[in-house]
Design a protein around this motif. Sequence first.
Motif, PDB file in Angstrom:
ATOM      1  N   ASN A   1      57.267  24.846  31.395  1.00  0.00           N
ATOM      2  CA  ASN A   1      58.626  24.926  31.930  1.00  0.00           C
ATOM      3  C   ASN A   1      59.234  26.317  31.830  1.00  0.00           C
ATOM      4  O   ASN A   1      60.456  26.470  31.791  1.00  0.00           O
ATOM      5  N   GLN A   2      58.396  27.342  31.796  1.00  0.00           N
ATOM      6  CA  GLN A   2      58.888  28.711  31.853  1.00  0.00           C
ATOM      7  C   GLN A   2      57.999  29.534  32.778  1.00  0.00           C
ATOM      8  O   GLN A   2      56.901  29.108  33.135  1.00  0.00           O
ATOM      9  N   ASN A   3      58.488  30.693  33.177  1.00  0.00           N
ATOM     10  CA  ASN A   3      57.710  31.603  34.021  1.00  0.00           C
ATOM     11  C   ASN A   3      56.907  32.539  33.130  1.00  0.00           C
ATOM     12  O   ASN A   3      57.425  33.094  32.154  1.00  0.00           O
ATOM     13  N   ILE A   4      55.635  32.718  33.494  1.00  0.00           N
ATOM     14  CA  ILE A   4      54.705  33.507  32.677  1.00  0.00           C
ATOM     15  C   ILE A   4      54.034  34.565  33.542  1.00  0.00           C
ATOM     16  O   ILE A   4      53.594  34.277  34.659  1.00  0.00           O
ATOM     17  N   TYR A   5      53.964  35.785  33.026  1.00  0.00           N
ATOM     18  CA  TYR A   5      53.082  36.808  33.604  1.00  0.00           C
ATOM     19  C   TYR A   5      52.012  37.065  32.559  1.00  0.00           C
ATOM     20  O   TYR A   5      52.291  37.571  31.469  1.00  0.00           O
ATOM     21  N   LEU A   6      50.774  36.684  32.872  1.00  0.00           N
ATOM     22  CA  LEU A   6      49.681  36.824  31.917  1.00  0.00           C
ATOM     23  C   LEU A   6      48.819  38.024  32.287  1.00  0.00           C
ATOM     24  O   LEU A   6      48.219  38.070  33.363  1.00  0.00           O
ATOM     25  N   SER A   7      48.769  38.978  31.384  1.00  0.00           N
ATOM     26  CA  SER A   7      47.963  40.182  31.579  1.00  0.00           C
ATOM     27  C   SER A   7      46.806  40.164  30.594  1.00  0.00           C
ATOM     28  O   SER A   7      47.014  40.158  29.374  1.00  0.00           O
ATOM     29  N   LEU A   8      45.575  40.103  31.117  1.00  0.00           N
ATOM     30  CA  LEU A   8      44.380  40.149  30.267  1.00  0.00           C
ATOM     31  C   LEU A   8      43.875  41.581  30.214  1.00  0.00           C
ATOM     32  O   LEU A   8      43.435  42.128  31.227  1.00  0.00           O
ATOM     33  N   SER A   9      43.962  42.193  29.067  1.00  0.00           N
ATOM     34  CA  SER A   9      43.645  43.608  28.920  1.00  0.00           C
ATOM     35  C   SER A   9      42.247  43.946  29.426  1.00  0.00           C
ATOM     36  O   SER A   9      41.278  43.234  29.143  1.00  0.00           O
ATOM     37  N   GLY A  10      42.161  45.059  30.146  1.00  0.00           N
ATOM     38  CA  GLY A  10      40.871  45.547  30.623  1.00  0.00           C
ATOM     39  C   GLY A  10      39.983  46.030  29.498  1.00  0.00           C
ATOM     40  O   GLY A  10      38.793  46.279  29.693  1.00  0.00           O
ATOM     41  N   ASP A  11      40.556  46.173  28.288  1.00  0.00           N
ATOM     42  CA  ASP A  11      39.762  46.596  27.131  1.00  0.00           C
ATOM     43  C   ASP A  11      38.916  45.453  26.569  1.00  0.00           C
ATOM     44  O   ASP A  11      37.984  45.683  25.807  1.00  0.00           O
ATOM     45  N   LEU A  12      39.279  44.218  26.927  1.00  0.00           N
ATOM     46  CA  LEU A  12      38.467  43.081  26.500  1.00  0.00           C
ATOM     47  C   LEU A  12      37.152  43.070  27.270  1.00  0.00           C
ATOM     48  O   LEU A  12      37.078  43.545  28.402  1.00  0.00           O
ATOM     49  N   SER A  13      36.117  42.505  26.678  1.00  0.00           N
ATOM     50  CA  SER A  13      34.832  42.411  27.375  1.00  0.00           C
ATOM     51  C   SER A  13      34.972  41.514  28.595  1.00  0.00           C
ATOM     52  O   SER A  13      35.862  40.662  28.665  1.00  0.00           O
ATOM     53  N   VAL A  14      34.080  41.698  29.563  1.00  0.00           N
ATOM     54  CA  VAL A  14      34.113  40.885  30.789  1.00  0.00           C
ATOM     55  C   VAL A  14      33.978  39.408  30.450  1.00  0.00           C
ATOM     56  O   VAL A  14      34.690  38.561  31.000  1.00  0.00           O
ATOM     57  N   SER A  15      33.084  39.068  29.520  1.00  0.00           N
ATOM     58  CA  SER A  15      32.880  37.667  29.144  1.00  0.00           C
ATOM     59  C   SER A  15      34.139  37.063  28.557  1.00  0.00           C
ATOM     60  O   SER A  15      34.515  35.930  28.893  1.00  0.00           O
ATOM     61  N   VAL A  16      34.816  37.796  27.684  1.00  0.00           N
ATOM     62  CA  VAL A  16      36.037  37.281  27.058  1.00  0.00           C
ATOM     63  C   VAL A  16      37.126  37.096  28.106  1.00  0.00           C
ATOM     64  O   VAL A  16      37.825  36.076  28.135  1.00  0.00           O
TER      65      VAL A  16
END
Length: 527
Positions: A360-375
């Motif tokens: 019930n809220q608005n989310i902007y989810l940013s997955l850091s490019g520093d994380l591995s591709v698999s993660v």
Amino acid sequence: MSAMQQINIKTSEQNKDVVRKLTAKLPTGTSENVIARIALAYSLESGKKFSSSEFNCYDSKGKEYKDHILFDPKYRDLYIALICQHYGIYKTDENIPKYVKLHIDHGLELMDKLFEGSNNYTIIDFLIDNLDTGIAHLESHSEYGSVKNNSQNIDKTVFGEPIKISLGNKLGTNEEIVLGFNNTELYNNNHIAIAGNSGTGKTQFALYLLREISNLSNHLVNFIYLDFKGLKDDDIKQMATFFEKTRTTFIDVPNTPFPINPLSFVDCFNDTNKSMGIDKFTDIICKYSNLGQKQKGNLRTAIKECFEEKKPGEYPNFKEINEKLLEVVGDKRDSLTEIIDDLSRYNVFSEEKNANNFINQNIYLSLSGDLSVSVRFTSLFLIINYIYNVFMNMENTGVENGCRAMRYVLLIDEAHVIFKEKKYHDILEKILREIRSKGVSVVLLSQGVEEFNQSAFDFSSMCEISFMFDVKDKNNTKAINKFLGISESDGAKAYRSLEKIQKGQAISNMKEFTKGELFEIKQFYKN
């Protein structure tokens, strides 16, 4: 097919050696027809369906199987029944021999790749794993899409009035173009496909679209913006106004963990539902991290044991799963233990139990490019699955006066990255087909149009509304017409428009405006 008609086939030349290699893994003295039967069943279990245009995709220069050799007479009818059920055809269908041959070759290919990448994986491991999966199917009597969760207690706000969005103006005029976003008399679904090169204005248009849907629904329709390339510090500053105007929570993984345990879609009270949920969770991690069957079995065991140690209503976290997995595998560290350790160590997901707050809220989810591709990819699909499963366990939203009641918007940026890999298609295809009745709109952003039109599935065909900005593949008229779902005559108009398109302009197939004609499209930073 009459009782007299014989099914005599030859595998492809390439699979002749595969038959020999795989048979060698079976107990000494086992006939080569056994591996063909296993391959046939394994291919059918994968869900693969061949079209008539693929009847000649394999040659017939390999291992020969005569009907009486390939099938034990006692079980011949069973194999024919499996083909008939898979394709929805009758036992007299003349194409049954072709399907048998195709699925044997396909199954041999799948098994060859599986054993090639897993040196310690035996044929007994393979049979046990697939028997286990098959038994789970029999117990649940359900397809492996969403899984039931009778313990889910999530209330989601609903907006049942028309959402009319002013998208822009006809070129050189003040004539306003308005989209009836949830108008069921014009559109069968609310899914939107947006294609455009970087810098053409597609992202600013998407932000504008989300803000308008939020505002026009009195903030009852919420959204999540999935960005798995990650925002840099400068980007975050530029997005501050959007976050403020739309009341959006910015989640920067791993600096800020995703506020939900992705296992909480599992029904922790009903044993059958729980087993299905655990299997699906395991499948997602193993599929999107390129893990093998033995690793899947180890992970499934670890998660089940974690659940057994929990009270009803409680869910294990990745730290607990990681510790249990290490107990299961002992000293045998591999890619599975690495990915689970990373998910645990980076604290990608939180312990939050109140899913109502998240949905019930608005989310902007940013997955850091520093994380591995698999993660990053594993996390992304765990989140998508969580959202999909939550909504699939809700009642359908109603339609009144030609207007679909809406709950949510799921926006996936850089969708062309997903389209590159066939293994990523399954869950997205299921979402597009199934979630629209739940009052959920899926918005896909990609750099080009060709990515949407995959050989196995045309994603743009499931998006009723399409917007095209300037693209690199604008000379590919066939792909453009398919993306927009328009005729050749409208396609000719679209082609002429694309020859002179400027930044901030687009063409569309929306029914409230002329197909293929350029218009000035609204951007968040300008409005």
